[in-house]
Design an enzyme around this catalytic site. Structure first.
Site, PDB file in Angstrom:
ATOM      1  N   ASP A  80       0.431  -1.479   0.407  1.00  0.00           N
ATOM      2  CA  ASP A  80      -0.113  -0.144  -0.146  1.00  0.00           C
ATOM      3  C   ASP A  80       1.126   1.285   0.260  1.00  0.00           C
ATOM      4  O   ASP A  80       2.195   1.100  -0.031  1.00  0.00           O
ATOM      5  CB  ASP A  80      -0.683  -0.325   1.154  1.00  0.00           C
ATOM      6  CG  ASP A  80      -0.222   0.460   2.343  1.00  0.00           C
ATOM      7  OD1 ASP A  80       0.858  -0.548   2.789  1.00  0.00           O
ATOM      8  OD2 ASP A  80      -0.573   1.490   3.463  1.00  0.00           O
ATOM      9  N   GLU A 175       0.025  -1.021   5.463  1.00  0.00           N
ATOM     10  CA  GLU A 175       0.742  -0.719   6.562  1.00  0.00           C
ATOM     11  C   GLU A 175       1.156   1.022   6.743  1.00  0.00           C
ATOM     12  O   GLU A 175       1.558   1.171   7.796  1.00  0.00           O
ATOM     13  CB  GLU A 175       2.255  -1.283   5.710  1.00  0.00           C
ATOM     14  CG  GLU A 175       3.383  -1.071   6.687  1.00  0.00           C
ATOM     15  CD  GLU A 175       4.155   0.411   7.292  1.00  0.00           C
ATOM     16  OE1 GLU A 175       4.796   0.738   7.800  1.00  0.00           O
ATOM     17  OE2 GLU A 175       3.928   1.814   6.612  1.00  0.00           O
TER      18      GLU A 175
END
Length: 409
Positions: A80, A175
């Site tokens: 991400d 994350e």
């Protein structure tokens, strides 16, 4: 090197921005787009046991090629990108043989990446840089890490003469919003220890990070007609500003460095009847971290006593802790990474992370997990860039760690 550039660009041009306001995992559906591609790529390069679960956690295995017992190790990155700045429609620019001068990211909007401001640029004169076009982030955090892990595994598969034990690969969603390790199955992963490839400049090696908490302060007010408000209106925005001004003004991100902790007001929404303040609290030292949380509570209590009313409400939530406590008992895993860097011509920069990684949470879940450089700079914004040579060096470090771990004792 072109192979690395092509792989990295293929990842960053897929938008995988995460969303802290979502309750799903992954937090955005578009993260699946890259996740599925990565699964197929891991299979294509020849890894075994490639899996993706219902929450988009990807795992794969490179089997050992030695006939004696070797520790199983892992390498982990997240796919991400940060919601701090848009990751949609990334248009990377490649600057070959960087000359040490200003880089025009966007002439139309007068956006310039300058060594006058970003002095680290001068470390990379003569190298190939990948930058943004000034309108998005780049996504080197942490698609550079993914590029490095995939490329290193591919290299080991293609060079069986390099001896290594079993290596596990893990890629995580979310994350950037603090949830990357929340649903990571450490037992399934099956490694004795791992490394996150999620640091910044070449050479970084980190096994200390912030203790972290989030704080939400809700301030209640009362709205009445402003023409008849004397003695009746309570403007929550003014009260909120009083709270802000009581906190130590110089203990904020823009005034701190190294091991210095901070309070960071990252969001404020308000009207007369209610204002909310969103803070993050950070400190490497556990006692100072607890003191910061206690100070926030004391300010709330004191202000409520001052106004003889429950105007202020504080909600505190711990987010992650300093992984130093879990890594120090197994410091040989840091020593191996340091030795690997030196072996490939990289000067180790052992330092504390002014942030957190999946590794901090994973370390407390039973998987000690220091952090190694991914190579990028200026993460989470339009000035992000990565030297291709740094990505290449990270690949070499991964390969060397695999090789060193397999040396027969």
């Amino acid at each position: 090197m072109q192979h690395i550039i092509d792989r990295f660009i293929s990842y960053i041009t897929i938008d995988t921005e995460s969303d802290p306001n979502s309750e799903t995992t992954p937090s955005t559906a578009k993260q699946w787009d890259l996740a599925h591609i990565l699964v197929e790529e891991l299979k294509a390069i020849g890894l075994s046991d490639v899996t993706i679960d219902d929450n988009a956690y990807i795992m794969a295995t490179l089997p050992s090629n030695v006939d004696y017992e070797v520790p199983t190790i892992g390498f982990i990155s997240h796919f991400d990108t940060s919601p701090d700045f848009t990751g949609a429609n990334i248009k990377p620019q490649i600057v070959e043989n960087y000359d040490g001068k200003d880089i025009i990211l966007n002439a139309e909007q007068d956006i310039v990446l300058s060594p006058d401001y970003f002095e680290d640029l001068l470390m990379y004169k003569g190298q190939t840089l990948i930058t943004t076009d000034g309108t998005t982030l780049l996504g080197a955090d942490d698609k550079a890490g993914i590029t490095e892990i995939v490329t290193a595994m591919e290299y080991l598969i293609n060079h069986p003469e390099i001896k290594h034990g079993t290596i596990k690969v893990g890629f995580t969603p979310d994350e950037e919003i603090g949830r990357g390790a929340h649903k990571f199955d450490v037992e399934k992963f099956g490694a004795e220890w791992a490394y996150t490839m999620d640091g910044s400049q070449v050479g970084e090696l980190e096994y200390e990070n912030f203790n972290a908490a989030g704080a939400k302060i809700t301030v209640k007010g009362k709205i009445v007609h402003p023409g008849y408000a004397k003695g009746k209106m309570i403007n929550s925005m003014y009260y909120a500003s009083e709270f802000i001004n009581i906190l130590p003004r110089l203990e904020t991100p823009e005034h701190t460095e190294g091991y210095e902790g901070f309070f960071h007001l990252h969001n404020m929404e308000g009207e007369v009847e209610e204002t909310t303040l969103q803070y993050i609290i950070r400190d490497h030292d556990k006692d100072k971290f607890e003191a910061r949380k206690a100070l926030m509570q004391k300010i709330v209590d004191d202000l409520n006593a001052k106004y003889e009313s429950e105007v202020f409400k504080l909600e505190l939530k711990d987010q992650y802790f300093n992984m130093k406590e879990k890594v120090e008992p197994v410091m040989h895993i840091v020593d191996i990474a340091e030795e690997a860097m030196k072996a490939v011509g990289v000067t180790p920069l052992i330092k504390a992370i002014r942030g957190g990684t999946d590794g901090s949470q994973l370390s407390y879940m039973g998987l000690p997990c220091p952090n190694i450089f991914a190579g990028g700079h200026n993460f989470h914004g339009r000035y992000e860039y990565v030297p291709v040579e740094s990505i290449q060096k990270a690949v070499e470090v991964i390969v060397k760690i695999a090789e060193l771990t397999a040396i027969k004792k």
